[in-house]
Design a protein around this motif. Structure first.
Motif, PDB file in Angstrom:
ATOM      1  N   ILE A   1       0.838  -1.206   0.000  1.00 22.54           N
ATOM      2  CA  ILE A   1       0.000   0.000   0.000  1.00 22.54           C
ATOM      3  C   ILE A   1       0.868   1.249   0.000  1.00 22.54           C
ATOM      4  O   ILE A   1       0.621   2.205  -0.742  1.00 22.54           O
ATOM      5  N   ALA A   2       1.907   1.252   0.830  1.00 20.55           N
ATOM      6  CA  ALA A   2       2.781   2.422   0.945  1.00 20.55           C
ATOM      7  C   ALA A   2       3.494   2.714  -0.370  1.00 20.55           C
ATOM      8  O   ALA A   2       3.592   3.871  -0.793  1.00 20.55           O
TER       9      ALA A   2
ATOM     10  N   ASP B   1      -5.324  -1.282   5.000  1.00 15.72           N
ATOM     11  CA  ASP B   1      -5.286  -2.662   4.529  1.00 15.72           C
ATOM     12  C   ASP B   1      -6.649  -3.328   4.695  1.00 15.72           C
ATOM     13  O   ASP B   1      -7.561  -2.777   5.330  1.00 15.72           O
ATOM     14  N   HIS B   2      -6.785  -4.507   4.121  1.00 17.65           N
ATOM     15  CA  HIS B   2      -8.091  -5.170   4.028  1.00 17.65           C
ATOM     16  C   HIS B   2      -8.696  -5.525   5.378  1.00 17.65           C
ATOM     17  O   HIS B   2      -9.917  -5.657   5.488  1.00 17.65           O
ATOM     18  N   THR B   3      -7.867  -5.668   6.428  1.00 16.92           N
ATOM     19  CA  THR B   3      -8.413  -6.025   7.736  1.00 16.92           C
ATOM     20  C   THR B   3      -9.198  -4.882   8.373  1.00 16.92           C
ATOM     21  O   THR B   3      -9.923  -5.101   9.344  1.00 16.92           O
ATOM     22  N   LYS B   4      -9.071  -3.678   7.841  1.00 18.77           N
ATOM     23  CA  LYS B   4      -9.782  -2.528   8.404  1.00 18.77           C
ATOM     24  C   LYS B   4     -11.246  -2.502   7.975  1.00 18.77           C
ATOM     25  O   LYS B   4     -12.051  -1.762   8.557  1.00 18.77           O
TER      26      LYS B   4
ATOM     27  N   SER C   1      -5.863   0.254  -0.864  1.00 14.23           N
ATOM     28  CA  SER C   1      -5.919  -0.919   0.005  1.00 14.23           C
ATOM     29  C   SER C   1      -5.100  -2.020  -0.665  1.00 14.23           C
ATOM     30  O   SER C   1      -4.228  -1.729  -1.478  1.00 14.23           O
ATOM     31  N   ASP C   2      -5.366  -3.271  -0.308  1.00 10.62           N
ATOM     32  CA  ASP C   2      -4.588  -4.365  -0.896  1.00 10.62           C
ATOM     33  C   ASP C   2      -5.520  -5.425  -1.469  1.00 10.62           C
ATOM     34  O   ASP C   2      -6.734  -5.395  -1.250  1.00 10.62           O
ATOM     35  N   ASP C   3      -4.932  -6.384  -2.178  1.00  8.15           N
ATOM     36  CA  ASP C   3      -5.738  -7.376  -2.887  1.00  8.15           C
ATOM     37  C   ASP C   3      -6.351  -8.430  -1.978  1.00  8.15           C
ATOM     38  O   ASP C   3      -7.014  -9.357  -2.457  1.00  8.15           O
TER      39      ASP C   3
END
Length: 282
Positions: A101-102, A232-235, A255-257
Motif C-alpha cells: 500500500i505504501a 489494509d483489508h483487515t480494516k 488498500s490491498d488485494d
C-alpha cells in the motif's frame, strides 16, 4: 535395538515431549497477551511446529473468542470501539500489505507539493517510501513519520524536505492530537492528505477509537485538496467510537488485494478511485 535409558528415535537432546494442542494454545495466548500481537512465523519457531499447526491453533482460539486471527498472525481480541492497540503492536501486523500500500501511495506524490500525513503504522510505512521525493513539504501529527523524514534529511541534506510537526497530546498510536494539533492544521491548505484509519465501514465511514484523534483527522480532511486513505483489508467492517469522514470523502482509497469482493463493490461505488496493491508483488 536401543539400550535401556537411551532416547527414542528422532528425539532431540534437551527437548521434552511435544506439546499437546491445549498447551500450545495456552502458550500462544500468553504471547498474544504479552505482546498484543504475534506472527505465524514467530510462533512456529517458538513452538517448534509447522505453520499449518499454528494456523489451526489460531483458528480454534479465534472461534472461541480468545484472540483475533488476522493475515499472517493474530492480535488480542478487540474489546470494543474504544480499544486502541499500541503502535508497536500494529506495526508488526499485515506488513506485506502495508508495504504494498505504501509503495503504491508514494507513487501518487509529486515533488514540490505540500502533503499531510496522519498517524498510524501504514502512514509510517508510507513515510519510509517518501524520503527520496525532493522539494516536499510534509505536515504531520505523527511522531514516527516525523522521525523517519528527519533522520533521512539529517544524513541526506540534499533531499530538501520540510517537515512540520503539529504538536499536541500523544496517543497510543504515536499521533499528536487535541486542540493544539487541530489549530495548527486548520490554517493550512494541503495538496494531498494521506490518512490512516482504525476502521472503514459502509455505514460508519472512516472511524477512530480516540475522540481527539478523530477530531484531528477531521481537520486534516478539511485541509486536503485531495484525500487519500491508506488502509489494509483487515480494516474493512471495523468500527471505532468516532467517525471523522464518509467513505466518499476519499478521492483515492489505497488498500490491498486481500480486500473481499463485497468490500470492493461497496468501495468502488463510494470512493473516487479504489486502488488495490498487490501483496505478492513486494
Amino acid at each position: 535395538m536401543r539400550s535401556a535409558g537411551s532416547e527414542p528415535a528422532g528425539a532431540k537432546r534437551g527437548q521434552g515431549q511435544p506439546m499437546l494442542a491445549a498447551q500450545r494454545q495456552a502458550r500462544i495466548l500468553e504471547e498474544v497477551q504479552r505482546t498484543g500481537g504475534v506472527r505465524v512465523n514467530d510462533l512456529t519457531r517458538l513452538l517448534g511446529v509447522s505453520d499449518m499447526t499454528v494456523r489451526r491453533d489460531l483458528d480454534v482460539l479465534d472461534s472461541r473468542g480468545l484472540l483475533t486471527k488476522v493475515h499472517g498472525g493474530a492480535t488480542v481480541r478487540r474489546s470494543g470501539s474504544t480499544d486502541e492497540p499500541a503502535f508497536t503492536v500494529k506495526a508488526e501486523m499485515e506488513q506485506p500489505a502495508k508495504d504494498a500500500i505504501a509503495r503504491t501511495a508514494a507513487a501518487l506524490v509529486r515533488p514540490g507539493t505540500a502533503i499531510g500525513i496522519s498517524g498510524g503504522s501504514t502512514t509510517y510505512t508510507l513515510a519510509r517510501h517518501l524520503v527520496g521525493v525532493p522539494d516536499l513539504t510534509v505536515v504531520t501529527n505523527s511522531l514516527r513519520v516525523a522521525d523517519v523524514l528527519h533522520a533521512h534529511e539529517t544524513t541526506n541534506p540534499g533531499a530538501n524536505q520540510t517537515v512540520i510537526l503539529t504538536g499536541g497530546m500523544r496517543t497510543p498510536s504515536e499521533a499528536l492530537v487535541g486542540p493544539i494539533a487541530v489549530q495548527a492544521i486548520r490554517t493550512l491548505h494541503l495538496d494531498q492528505v494521506f490518512l490512516g484509519v482504525y476502521g472503514m465501514d459502509a455505514q460508519a465511514g472512516y472511524t477512530s477509537p480516540n475522540l481527539m484523534e478523530s477530531e484531528t483527522n477531521r481537520a486534516l480532511v478539511t485541509a486536503a485538496r485531495n484525500l487519500i486513505v491508506v488502509a489494509d483489508h483487515t480494516k474493512w467492517g471495523v468500527v471505532g467510537l468516532s467517525a471523522f469522514a464518509a467513505l466518499d470523502d476519499a478521492a483515492v482509497l489505497v488498500s490491498d488485494d486481500g480486500l473481499s469482493e463485497d468490500a470492493r463493490e461497496v468501495l468502488s461505488d463510494e470512493v473516487g478511485e479504489l486502488v488495490l496493491a498487490d501483496r505478492a508483488g513486494q
